[in-house]
Design an enzyme around this catalytic site. Structure first.
Site, PDB file in Angstrom:
ATOM      1  N   PHE A  12      -9.334  -2.491   1.390  1.00 36.61           N
ATOM      2  CA  PHE A  12     -10.213  -2.390   2.557  1.00 36.61           C
ATOM      3  C   PHE A  12      -9.660  -1.301   3.477  1.00 36.61           C
ATOM      4  O   PHE A  12      -8.438  -1.118   3.570  1.00 36.61           O
ATOM      5  CB  PHE A  12     -10.252  -3.711   3.348  1.00 36.61           C
ATOM      6  N   ASP A  13     -10.583  -0.620   4.175  1.00 38.26           N
ATOM      7  CA  ASP A  13     -10.227   0.416   5.150  1.00 38.26           C
ATOM      8  C   ASP A  13      -9.035   0.056   6.025  1.00 38.26           C
ATOM      9  O   ASP A  13      -8.123   0.835   6.225  1.00 38.26           O
ATOM     10  CB  ASP A  13     -11.446   0.695   6.042  1.00 38.26           C
ATOM     11  N   GLY A  14      -9.040  -1.175   6.547  1.00 31.96           N
ATOM     12  CA  GLY A  14      -7.995  -1.570   7.500  1.00 31.96           C
ATOM     13  C   GLY A  14      -6.648  -1.823   6.848  1.00 31.96           C
ATOM     14  O   GLY A  14      -5.668  -2.100   7.535  1.00 31.96           O
ATOM     15  N   GLU A  20       0.815  -1.223   0.000  1.00 33.90           N
ATOM     16  CA  GLU A  20       0.000   0.000   0.000  1.00 33.90           C
ATOM     17  C   GLU A  20       0.841   1.262   0.000  1.00 33.90           C
ATOM     18  O   GLU A  20       0.501   2.251  -0.644  1.00 33.90           O
ATOM     19  CB  GLU A  20      -0.978  -0.003   1.177  1.00 33.90           C
ATOM     20  N   TYR A  71      -3.320   1.585   6.504  1.00 26.06           N
ATOM     21  CA  TYR A  71      -2.268   2.079   7.410  1.00 26.06           C
ATOM     22  C   TYR A  71      -0.842   1.949   6.874  1.00 26.06           C
ATOM     23  O   TYR A  71      -0.016   2.819   7.156  1.00 26.06           O
ATOM     24  CB  TYR A  71      -2.428   1.440   8.796  1.00 26.06           C
ATOM     25  N   PRO A  72      -0.493   0.908   6.122  1.00 22.85           N
ATOM     26  CA  PRO A  72       0.868   0.909   5.553  1.00 22.85           C
ATOM     27  C   PRO A  72       1.120   2.118   4.638  1.00 22.85           C
ATOM     28  O   PRO A  72       2.266   2.487   4.428  1.00 22.85           O
ATOM     29  CB  PRO A  72       0.923  -0.404   4.754  1.00 22.85           C
ATOM     30  N   HIS A  93     -11.447  -5.401   8.134  1.00 21.30           N
ATOM     31  CA  HIS A  93     -12.271  -5.256   6.929  1.00 21.30           C
ATOM     32  C   HIS A  93     -13.496  -4.369   7.161  1.00 21.30           C
ATOM     33  O   HIS A  93     -14.363  -4.300   6.300  1.00 21.30           O
ATOM     34  CB  HIS A  93     -12.750  -6.630   6.429  1.00 21.30           C
TER      35      HIS A  93
END
Lengths: 392, 336
Positions: B83-85, B60, B88-89, B129
């Site tokens: 997905f939303d989760g 990501e 973060y990367p 997710h």
């Protein structure tokens, strides 16, 4: 600015049992074309990429290295005198930066780190622009599109991805320019540098990764980052690499030309490890005596990039008084320009803080600006509000 | 007008952007042959080619960082975070690079990057997710953040986001992907409601109920249910989370004197806090009661069998409405 679109001489084919050109191998022995004593060592593959480098150009490479060392010293002095908040010296890395930057074409695009002031200078960045951010007058010094150099990246390794994405854009455009990422040994541990190599290899993007292994990431030695040569990391991504003496301006220049040529002709990315040494502190706020041995510094002083170039010129009978005088005069003039440019730099205005956060108006920010503007106006003289705590 | 699903409306908007601007490039994981795990990019690679609709390696930060480089080169990347989760990367590249580049370069380098994020819960998924990470981004200056609640907005606002010279986080309520609605594909982006504007979706006079994304539908259902009890709820779809459209919010609260904000994200430091604080600052004397927040709890997104306890539903929202009205509610008798 010196640019290069020559250097297309062929690479001699294959090593033993290898039909590919040997520069496609990864890592390998350190390539050195100028010994620390200034002796020119021949190298069949690399030499073919330097055939057009005239005596005059050798003198000019020497000049650039002397000038950038002078800029570095002057900026360090300006920091000590309180004119700059901070400065990241590049002392010792002149050959890595000048040799690589002078191999580039004008339309190549560089994504440098904060220490690559020699690269920026070579690309035509104005000297006062080199210190603008370090004086605190701006977040970055220049418009990237006027010199094809992105602003200096502070987040370690983040720019390697920007270079790779830019290179993917070059590919889409069908152009033959190249994106070049500069980073250090510490950055090779960052996820972004590793992801950049994954993307570059996957898309065979025209990007060159130039890793200046200066042996120290602030206080951490390179052996903390890697148990293998940094150049050897590239093979895991399927990227050819070269390991060159980073204090040898010709070796760095030849390696960069090889990599650029490959990228221009659809050969994809290359990783170059320029083995050099950070002679100074990480920044003017650092104290390297706390973590490194003075002997190490002495060893590397004997391999100095500028003194070896000077010896080479001397051996070739090129180190004339005229050249030395001209180089000294240029260094003096540039240092003077840097000092004057720093001291006379226009101060930013308080409401500049709100400028350019967005490219179009933003209702939240406009309100904050309006309120702060009223607050400042309540003092009569806006400068007073910020400079005198308790002016109220 | 064409009847289409939410997901198809985004697909259609993406297609239009790809057709209208050769610099628009889509990037993401599985967006090519598969058409994305939610099929939002279905058929686009086939029609526009692998250089316009790019399947990327699974990294990501790599996707976001290369999008920055493409923007430098004059492209207009549209990034899908699967997905939303998984966002973060990419957080460092978004916050440190995408958001700051224009400011850093004093306007020389624009970052017209759209970051599409399927977000929110209600689909019975495992961890990572079902998150609602929007507040991390509304807190970051330099970004614009929007969330869409219906197929027409999804179609129009994806194009507005792509056309924006500023980076835009575009939050798509994944549990509404299959909802259908009428979409006018001839809409003119220049005359359509600006993506920075909120919209009053149900008019009312007793309470202002603010929602966005997946909860707009829930809020409208709640408003309908409230009419049975004689309560008139005005529902506002924020649409833009950064900046917030306080003109629309203030006008409503000045009329109703009562404010309820609902979102799936946890309460602390969320959008509800910003709306409540700002509205209190701006129209304190028009408020008849303290603003009420009906939100997810401050817990990691729970395992799916408990998610309906976490997500504000119609009844919990109505309980909040009762609280704003001073009617008997689940917290009656509790101080503060």
């Amino acid at each position: 600015m010196f640019t290069d679109d020559a250097g297309k001489g062929g690479i001699s084919a294959g090593g033993p049992g290898n039909s590919e050109d040997s520069t496609r191998r990864t890592g390998g022995d350190l390539v050195q074309l100028i010994t620390p004593e200034g002796e020119r060592v021949s190298h069949p593959e690399f030499d073919s990429w330097l055939q057009d480098v005239s005596d005059e150009q050798l003198g000019s490479l020497y000049e650039d290295m002397v000038v950038i060392r002078r800029i570095d010293a002057e900026a360090t002095a300006l920091q000590r005198q309180g004119e700059l908040a901070l400065w990241p010296p590049l002392l010792g890395q002149e050959a890595s930066q000048i040799g690589s930057a002078r191999a580039l074409r004008d339309d190549d695009f560089v994504f440098p780190s904060y220490r690559d002031n020699g690269v920026a200078y070579c690309r035509g960045v104005k000297v006062e622009d080199l210190v603008r951010a370090w004086r605190g007058n701006a977040s970055a010094g220049w418009d990237p599109f006027t010199v094809n150099v992105a602003t200096q990246q502070i987040i370690i390794g983040a720019q390697s991805l920007h270079a790779t994405g830019y290179a993917m854009g070059i590919q889409n455009d069908g152009a033959d320019c190249v994106a070049v990422a500069y980073f250090g040994d510490g950055a090779t541990s960052e996820g972004d540098v590793n992801e950049a190599m994954v993307f570059a290899a996957s898309f065979q993007a025209p990007v060159v990764f130039i890793c200046q292994n200066n042996h120290w990431a602030i206080s951490e030695p390179v052996r903390l980052q890697s148990h293998i040569q940094l150049a050897d990391r590239a093979s895991g991504f399927g990227i050819p690499s070269m390991r060159v003496d980073g204090n040898d301006v010709l070796a760095v220049m030849a390696a960069t030309r090889i990599a650029l040529d490959r990228a221009r002709h659809g050969g994809g990315p290359t990783f170059i490890e320029a083995v050099t040494y950070r002679m100074g502190p990480h920044t003017t706020a650092d104290d390297p005596t706390r973590y490194r041995d003075a002997n190490e510094l002495e060893d590397w002083a004997a391999k100095d990039p500028i003194s070896r170039m000077k010896s080479l010129l001397d051996r070739k009978g090129l180190l004339t008084a005229d050249l030395e005088n001209a180089v000294a005069a240029k260094a003096d003039a540039v240092a003077k320009e840097l000092r004057a440019g720093t001291i006379n730099m226009p101060e930013p205005q308080p409401l500049d803080i709100f400028k350019h956060v967005y490219s179009t108006p933003n209702s939240w920010l406009d309100r904050q600006q309006e309120h702060y503007s009223r607050y400042l106006a309540s003092f009569g003289d806006p400068a007073e509000a910020a400079s005198e705590e308790g002016a109220r | 007008m064409t009847q289409m699903t939410f997901a198809r409306a985004i697909n259609s908007g993406l297609r239009k952007s790809l057709e209208n601007d050769p610099k628009v490039v889509l990037m993401g994981e599985d967006i090519g042959a598969l058409g994305g795990v939610f099929r939002v990019t279905d058929g686009l690679q086939k029609d526009f080619g692998k250089h316009r609709v790019v399947d990327t390696p699974l990294a990501e930060s790599g996707i976001m960082g290369t999008a920055v480089g493409l923007a430098y080169r004059g492209y207009r990347p549209v990034v899908e975070i699967q997905f939303d989760g998984f966002i973060y990367p990419a957080f460092d590249q978004i916050v440190s690079q995408v958001a700051k580049m224009h400011y850093r370069t004093q306007g020389a380098v624009k970052m017209p990057i759209t970051i599409r994020v399927p977000f929110g819960g209600g689909i019975g998924s495992p961890e990572h997710h079902s998150e609602s990470p929007e507040a991390y981004f509304t807190h970051t200056s330099g970004l614009r953040v929007v969330s869409v609640s219906n197929p027409q907005d999804a179609y129009t606002m994806i194009q507005q986001a792509i056309a924006s010279d500023d980076p835009v986080l575009y939050f798509e309520p994944k549990r509404r992907y299959h909802d259908k609605g009428e979409v006018d594909e001839t809409v003119d982006l220049r005359t359509a409601l600006s993506m920075e504007k909120a919209r009053v979706v149900t008019e009312g006079k007793d309470v202002t109920l603010v929602a966005y994304g997946p909860l707009v539908k829930t809020a409208r259902d709640a408003a309908l249910a409230a009419t049975d009890e004689g309560v008139s709820v005005e529902v506002i779809d924020l649409r833009s989370l950064a900046p917030l459209d306080f003109v629309t919010l203030e006008a409503s609260v000045r009329k109703t004197g009562r404010l309820v904000i609902t979102h799936e994200a946890g309460q602390s430091g969320g959008l509800g806090a910003e709306v409540a604080a700002s509205i209190t600052e701006r129209c304190f004397y028009h408020l008849e009661a303290a603003p009420v927040r009906v939100t997810g709890f401050d817990v990691p997104y729970p395992y799916s069998k408990l998610e309906m306890h976490h997500l504000p539903g119609l009844d919990r929202i109505l309980d909040g409405v009762d609280r704003a009205l001073g009617r008997p509610n689940s917290l009656s008798g509790l101080e503060g």
